[in-house]
Design a protein around this motif. Structure first.
Motif, PDB file in Angstrom:
ATOM      1  N   GLU A 105       0.844  -1.136  -0.163  1.00  0.00           N
ATOM      2  CA  GLU A 105      -0.014  -0.055   0.254  1.00  0.00           C
ATOM      3  C   GLU A 105       0.949   1.343   0.153  1.00  0.00           C
ATOM      4  N   ASP A 106       2.065   1.242   0.660  1.00  0.00           N
ATOM      5  CA  ASP A 106       2.809   2.246   0.598  1.00  0.00           C
ATOM      6  C   ASP A 106       3.513   2.713  -0.430  1.00  0.00           C
ATOM      7  N   ALA A 107       4.000   1.515  -1.076  1.00  0.00           N
ATOM      8  CA  ALA A 107       4.471   1.891  -2.427  1.00  0.00           C
ATOM      9  C   ALA A 107       3.571   2.227  -3.550  1.00  0.00           C
ATOM     10  N   LEU A 108       2.266   1.609  -3.377  1.00  0.00           N
ATOM     11  CA  LEU A 108       1.319   2.047  -4.567  1.00  0.00           C
ATOM     12  C   LEU A 108       0.863   3.410  -4.136  1.00  0.00           C
ATOM     13  N   GLY A 109       0.984   3.854  -2.947  1.00  0.00           N
ATOM     14  CA  GLY A 109       0.575   4.941  -2.357  1.00  0.00           C
ATOM     15  C   GLY A 109       1.524   6.196  -3.093  1.00  0.00           C
ATOM     16  N   GLU A 110       2.806   5.748  -2.673  1.00  0.00           N
ATOM     17  CA  GLU A 110       3.908   6.662  -3.306  1.00  0.00           C
ATOM     18  C   GLU A 110       3.549   7.049  -4.891  1.00  0.00           C
ATOM     19  N   LYS A 116      -6.061   1.465  -6.532  1.00  0.00           N
ATOM     20  CA  LYS A 116      -6.318   0.381  -7.521  1.00  0.00           C
ATOM     21  C   LYS A 116      -5.892  -1.022  -7.076  1.00  0.00           C
ATOM     22  N   ILE A 117      -5.609  -1.207  -5.752  1.00  0.00           N
ATOM     23  CA  ILE A 117      -4.757  -2.353  -5.418  1.00  0.00           C
ATOM     24  C   ILE A 117      -5.584  -3.787  -5.596  1.00  0.00           C
ATOM     25  N   HIS A 118      -7.075  -3.532  -5.835  1.00  0.00           N
ATOM     26  CA  HIS A 118      -7.585  -4.866  -5.783  1.00  0.00           C
ATOM     27  C   HIS A 118      -8.324  -4.795  -7.523  1.00  0.00           C
ATOM     28  N   ASP A 119      -7.574  -3.934  -8.140  1.00  0.00           N
ATOM     29  CA  ASP A 119      -8.119  -3.976  -9.495  1.00  0.00           C
ATOM     30  C   ASP A 119      -7.288  -5.077 -10.409  1.00  0.00           C
ATOM     31  N   ASN A 120      -8.088  -5.610 -11.590  1.00  0.00           N
ATOM     32  CA  ASN A 120      -7.387  -6.449 -12.307  1.00  0.00           C
ATOM     33  C   ASN A 120      -6.367  -5.459 -13.066  1.00  0.00           C
ATOM     34  N   ILE A 121      -4.986  -5.971 -13.310  1.00  0.00           N
ATOM     35  CA  ILE A 121      -4.022  -5.317 -13.897  1.00  0.00           C
ATOM     36  C   ILE A 121      -4.633  -4.767 -15.459  1.00  0.00           C
ATOM     37  N   HIS A 122      -5.469  -5.654 -15.933  1.00  0.00           N
ATOM     38  CA  HIS A 122      -5.732  -5.554 -17.540  1.00  0.00           C
ATOM     39  C   HIS A 122      -6.995  -4.378 -17.502  1.00  0.00           C
ATOM     40  N   SER A 123      -7.351  -3.969 -16.410  1.00  0.00           N
ATOM     41  CA  SER A 123      -8.428  -2.731 -16.402  1.00  0.00           C
ATOM     42  C   SER A 123      -7.505  -1.436 -16.357  1.00  0.00           C
ATOM     43  N   LEU A 124      -6.292  -1.461 -16.133  1.00  0.00           N
ATOM     44  CA  LEU A 124      -5.530  -0.333 -15.870  1.00  0.00           C
ATOM     45  C   LEU A 124      -5.375   0.658 -17.061  1.00  0.00           C
ATOM     46  N   GLU A 128      -1.582   4.491 -15.396  1.00  0.00           N
ATOM     47  CA  GLU A 128      -1.788   3.602 -14.088  1.00  0.00           C
ATOM     48  C   GLU A 128      -0.887   2.324 -14.146  1.00  0.00           C
ATOM     49  N   MET A 129      -0.684   1.668 -15.259  1.00  0.00           N
ATOM     50  CA  MET A 129      -0.149   0.554 -15.146  1.00  0.00           C
ATOM     51  C   MET A 129       1.491   0.998 -14.933  1.00  0.00           C
ATOM     52  N   GLN A 130       1.791   2.201 -15.456  1.00  0.00           N
ATOM     53  CA  GLN A 130       3.268   2.591 -15.427  1.00  0.00           C
ATOM     54  C   GLN A 130       3.635   2.843 -13.891  1.00  0.00           C
ATOM     55  N   ARG A 131       2.498   3.401 -13.258  1.00  0.00           N
ATOM     56  CA  ARG A 131       2.487   3.859 -11.866  1.00  0.00           C
ATOM     57  C   ARG A 131       2.932   2.614 -10.871  1.00  0.00           C
ATOM     58  N   VAL A 132       1.946   1.675 -11.423  1.00  0.00           N
ATOM     59  CA  VAL A 132       2.007   0.307 -10.685  1.00  0.00           C
ATOM     60  C   VAL A 132       3.534  -0.369 -10.897  1.00  0.00           C
ATOM     61  N   LEU A 133       3.856  -0.462 -12.121  1.00  0.00           N
ATOM     62  CA  LEU A 133       5.357  -0.890 -12.239  1.00  0.00           C
ATOM     63  C   LEU A 133       6.293  -0.225 -11.710  1.00  0.00           C
ATOM     64  N   LEU A 134       6.132   1.179 -11.512  1.00  0.00           N
ATOM     65  CA  LEU A 134       7.114   1.942 -10.604  1.00  0.00           C
ATOM     66  C   LEU A 134       7.024   1.698  -9.207  1.00  0.00           C
ATOM     67  N   ALA A 135       5.781   1.471  -8.931  1.00  0.00           N
ATOM     68  CA  ALA A 135       5.798   1.007  -7.333  1.00  0.00           C
ATOM     69  C   ALA A 135       6.406  -0.287  -7.234  1.00  0.00           C
ATOM     70  N   LEU A 162       4.413  11.579 -14.921  1.00  0.00           N
ATOM     71  CA  LEU A 162       5.115  10.575 -14.483  1.00  0.00           C
ATOM     72  C   LEU A 162       6.647  11.153 -14.436  1.00  0.00           C
ATOM     73  N   TYR A 163       7.300  11.836 -15.279  1.00  0.00           N
ATOM     74  CA  TYR A 163       8.606  12.241 -15.200  1.00  0.00           C
ATOM     75  C   TYR A 163       8.727  13.149 -13.890  1.00  0.00           C
ATOM     76  N   GLN A 164       7.800  13.799 -13.320  1.00  0.00           N
ATOM     77  CA  GLN A 164       7.822  14.581 -12.097  1.00  0.00           C
ATOM     78  C   GLN A 164       7.835  13.404 -10.987  1.00  0.00           C
ATOM     79  N   LEU A 165       7.149  12.421 -11.104  1.00  0.00           N
ATOM     80  CA  LEU A 165       7.231  11.291 -10.083  1.00  0.00           C
ATOM     81  C   LEU A 165       8.669  10.690 -10.020  1.00  0.00           C
ATOM     82  N   ILE A 166       9.066  10.405 -11.033  1.00  0.00           N
ATOM     83  CA  ILE A 166      10.398   9.857 -11.104  1.00  0.00           C
ATOM     84  C   ILE A 166      11.264  10.515 -10.623  1.00  0.00           C
TER      85      ILE A 166
END
Ligand SMILES: Nc1ncnc2c1ncn2[C@@H]1O[C@H](COP(=O)(O)OP(=O)(O)OP(=O)(O)O)[C@@H](O)[C@H]1O
Length: 273
Positions: A105-110, A116-124, A128-135, A162-166
């Motif tokens: 949760e912390d990593a996804l929060g960052e 999105k923690i309970h979502d199916n990844i195919h629905s992202l 959102e998918m890139q953010r999950v991969l970064l997490a 995303l670049y700001q997040l990185i």
């Protein structure tokens, strides 16, 4: 001036396949708290270089040195997951390590996708998918993050975010980040160094150096010069750009205008703590 040993150094890497040279004497290094961005055209060898540096593909000559026991987070260009397999974000986060729910949760929060923690990844969405991969990369608290086109499938505003997040991840964790992009809209302001790769290193240096390199201008033309705009290098002077598209990719007539950097002087950014 602070001076640290690089996390990763590739020196004069040459990679060949099927009688073709994919990389020719390419050198690159990344230090902690440093963002190194590799840009270049499709097929220029960016992914090949990352894989070589990570030991995922053999090199014909040259050398790769990684810091001992380097803790590495790698986000590949493609994550092939069967669409018929239901997989939640939480489960994806657990595939590479036994992390506690709170850590996930912390990593996804960052990265802004805790909801999105309970979502199916195919629905992202792509972003959102890139953010999950970064997490998924930061949950390991890596010393070095290697990101192969982290803004793919993301719209313009999403790219900026995303670049700001990185950049924020680098600022928080002081990790090194080696980032690949062929999307020239966004050569990041945050990049300490940019390496322009088209089988060989066309030019490298700080974003402003690369922007002004004749090799870079020849390779990317006027569009390339606009790429700095979102992350801010407005020089207020005019660049005379050869408009001939036939010259794209042909840099045989010019010497390489920027030298490669192999040490970590860490000019222009701070080491807090
Ligand atoms: N195993 C291989 N055998 C032969 N050629 C390969 C192999 N892997 C990659 N190549 C070729 O090497 C070149 C560089 O590929 P690479 O994926 O590194 O480029 P890239 O800069 O990452 O491109 P893109 O921006 O399209 O992702 C391409 O022409 C590709 O077809």
């Amino acid at each position: 001036m602070p001076h640290t040993d690089p996390l990763l150094v590739g020196t004069d890497i040459t990679v060949k396949a099927d009688g073709k040279t994919l990389l020719n004497n390419v050198s690159v290094s990344v230090c902690e708290n440093e963002i190194v961005t590799i840009i270049g055209p499709n097929g220029g060898g960016k992914t090949t270089l990352l894989k070589s540096l990570l030991g995922l593909r053999p090199i014909a000559s040259g050398s790769v040195k990684r810091k001992k026991n380097l803790n590495l987070g790698y986000v590949p260009q493609k994550l092939v997951i069967d669409r018929t397999l239901p997989l939640t974000v939480q489960r994806l986060m657990q595939l590479t390590g036994s992390y506690k729910r709170a850590q996930i949760e912390d990593a996804l929060g960052e990265t802004g996708v805790a909801h999105k923690i309970h979502d199916n990844i195919h629905s992202l969405s792509g972003g959102e998918m890139q953010r999950v991969l970064l997490a998924r990369a930061i949950i390991r608290q890596p010393e070095l993050m290697v990101l192969d086109e982290p803004v793919q499938g993301v719209d313009y505003l999403g790219e900026i975010a995303l670049y700001q997040l990185i950049e924020a991840i680098r600022n928080k964790y002081k990790c090194g980040i080696l980032l690949v992009s062929h999307d020239l809209h966004m050569v990041m302001r945050a990049s300490n160094r940019v390496i322009c790769l088209n089988t060989h290193v066309c030019c490298s240096g700080q974003p402003t150096d690369v922007e002004q390199s004749p090799d870079y201008q020849r390779l990317f033309g006027s569009r390339g010069l606009q790429t700095m705009a979102p992350y801010g290098h407005r020089h207020g002077h005019f660049h005379d750009i050869p408009p001939d598209p036939a010259s794209l990719g042909d840099h045989s007539a010019e010497g390489h205008s920027c030298e490669n950097h192999h040490h970590c002087d860490h000019e222009g950014h701070n080491h807090a703590g």
